[in-house]
Design an enzyme around this catalytic site. Structure first.
Site, mmCIF file in Angstrom:
data_model
loop_
_atom_site.group_PDB
_atom_site.id
_atom_site.type_symbol
_atom_site.label_atom_id
_atom_site.label_comp_id
_atom_site.label_asym_id
_atom_site.label_seq_id
_atom_site.Cartn_x
_atom_site.Cartn_y
_atom_site.Cartn_z
ATOM 1 N N ARG A 182 -1.323 2.739 -2.562
ATOM 2 C CA ARG A 182 -1.159 4.186 -2.674
ATOM 3 C C ARG A 182 -1.360 4.871 -1.318
ATOM 4 N NH1 ARG A 182 0.545 1.771 -6.090
ATOM 5 N NH2 ARG A 182 0.183 1.924 -8.320
ATOM 6 N N SER A 188 -2.064 9.011 -12.982
ATOM 7 C CA SER A 188 -3.407 8.495 -12.707
ATOM 8 C C SER A 188 -4.088 9.329 -11.627
ATOM 9 C CB SER A 188 -3.334 7.038 -12.257
ATOM 10 O OG SER A 188 -2.844 6.221 -13.291
ATOM 11 N N GLU A 193 -6.374 9.575 -6.234
ATOM 12 C CA GLU A 193 -5.019 9.396 -5.711
ATOM 13 C C GLU A 193 -4.389 10.744 -5.404
ATOM 14 O OE1 GLU A 193 -2.311 7.213 -8.088
ATOM 15 O OE2 GLU A 193 -3.623 5.495 -8.384
#
Length: 325
Positions: free
Chosen positions: A190, A238, A309
C-alpha cells in the site's frame, strides 16, 4: 492584511492564472466531500478538472511551488477535514478514462489505461477482450492513478505484479510527462514513491490471452465474494493495513469487540470490522475520531499499533497510542 486574507488572495490569483492558461474547468470553494466515497469533508479552495495531457501539463506549470496540491481520483482512500483543503485540487476528467489494448505479437500482452479509469471498468474490459491478469481490480473501487500510487491490491494480488510503467506529471514549473518503469516507483505494501505533487496520467499493465467467458465468470465470483463479505454505502474500504501475520479486522472485532461501535455519524461496519461507515450528514471529524479511537483501543488491548491506509488531509495524525506494558 491577515495571513488568512493574504492566503485567499494568493489562491484567487492562482485560480485566475489557471483560468487564463485554459487548462480546463476551474472552481473556487468547490465541494470536495462529494468527490470521496465517504461523502464527507469541506471545500477545496481551488478545484481544477483537466481533460488532456496538455491541460494537465499547463496546470502543473501554472501552480506555484508554494501552493499545496491534492490529487483526487475516485476518492476511495481519502478523508478530507471539515475545514476543507486550502490549496489546489487536481482532478482528471473523462479524457483520462481510456482503455487501449495492444495488438500484434509484441503488444498483445499489454493494456494501457488512463489515470482516471475506474479499476472495475478496466477489469471488466480486459475480461471482455480475453485478457487475464487484472480481474482482481473489479473489487477495488479506485482509479488507475490511485492503484499506482497506493500499490492497490486484493484477492491475493497487487498492482506491483502487473504494472509495467506509468506516465507521471509533476506539479512544477518545468513539468513534462515522464515515463517511470515499475522498478522506479518504489512499490511496497500500500505504498509507492509517487509524491503528493505527482499525477499519474496513465499506466501500462501486463496481461495474458485467455478465454473471455472464463474471465467473466472469475470476475462474477469476485463481485459475489465482495457483496457477501464487504459492506456497501459510504466507506473507504479497509481503513487499516493488516499487521504482519494478522488481520486488522480480527483485532478490531475479536480482540476488542468494536464491530458496530458508533461515534457520532460514523460506525465500525457490522459486516467487516476494518471498514468505517459514514451516515448521511456525518462530519469528517466523526470518521477521523473513530479511526483514532479504534487505533488506540487495539493498541491498548493487544499491543499492536495499526497503521491507517487512508490518506487524511487537513488533520493532525491521531495521537500515537501507548501499548500496554
Amino acid at each position: 492584511m491577515t495571513g488568512v486574507t493574504a492566503e485567499r488572495r494568493r489562491l484567487a490569483e492562482v485560480a485566475s492564472a489557471l483560468d487564463a492558461a485554459r487548462v480546463g474547468s476551474v472552481e473556487r470553494d468547490a465541494p470536495l466531500g462529494a468527490l470521496t466515497t465517504w461523502r464527507v469533508g469541506g471545500p477545496a479552495a481551488v478545484l481544477v478538472r483537466v481533460d488532456t495531457v496538455d491541460g494537465l501539463v499547463a496546470a502543473a506549470r501554472t501552480i506555484p511551488p508554494s501552493i499545496a496540491v491534492l490529487v483526487v481520483g475516485r476518492g476511495s482512500n481519502l478523508l478530507v477535514a471539515d475545514s476543507g483543503f486550502p490549496g489546489v485540487v487536481l482532478v482528471l476528467g473523462p479524457g483520462f478514462e481510456t482503455v487501449e489494448f495492444g495488438s500484434g505479437q509484441l503488444d498483445a500482452g499489454v493494456v494501457t489505461a488512463g489515470g482516471a479509469t475506474l479499476l472495475p471498468v478496466l477489469a471488466r474490459q480486459c475480461a471482455s477482450h480475453g485478457r487475464a491478469g487484472l480481474g482482481f481490480y473489479v473489487g477495488i473501487p479506485g482509479s488507475v492513478g490511485g492503484a499506482v500510487r497506493m500499490n492497490a491490491g486484493g484477492h491475493g494480488r497487487e498492482t506491483a505484479e502487473v504494472l509495467l510503467d506509468a506516465i507521471v506529471v509533476e506539479v512544477a514549473p518545468e513539468a513534462e510527462p515522464v515515463t517511470l518503469a515499475v522498478s522506479a516507483l518504489d512499490l511496497g505494501y500500500r505504498h509507492s514513491g509517487v509524491t503528493d505533487r505527482q499525477v499519474v496520467a496513465s499506466a501500462r499493465f501486463r496481461v495474458e490471452p485467455a478465454d473471455a467467458d472464463t474471465l467473466k465468470a472469475e470476475i462474477a465470483e469476485v463481485v459475489r465474494w465482495r457483496a457477501e463479505h464487504q459492506p456497501g454505502g459510504a466507506n473507504a474500504g479497509s481503513v487499516f493495513r493488516n499487521p504482519p501475520g494478522d488481520s486488522a479486522a480480527r483485532l478490531i472485532d475479536v480482540e476488542c469487540g468494536l464491530r458496530g461501535f458508533r461515534l457520532g455519524g460514523a460506525s465500525v461496519s457490522e459486516k467487516h470490522a476494518n471498514f468505517i461507515q459514514a451516515d448521511a450528514g456525518a462530519a469528517a471529524a466523526d470518521v477521523h475520531q473513530l479511526i483514532a479511537l479504534v487505533r488506540d483501543r487495539v493498541a491498548e488491548r493487544t499491543g499492536v499499533v495499526l497503521e491507517p491506509e487512508v490518506h487524511r488531509v487537513g488533520f493532525d495524525d491521531p495521537p500515537t497510542p501507548r501499548p500496554e506494558k
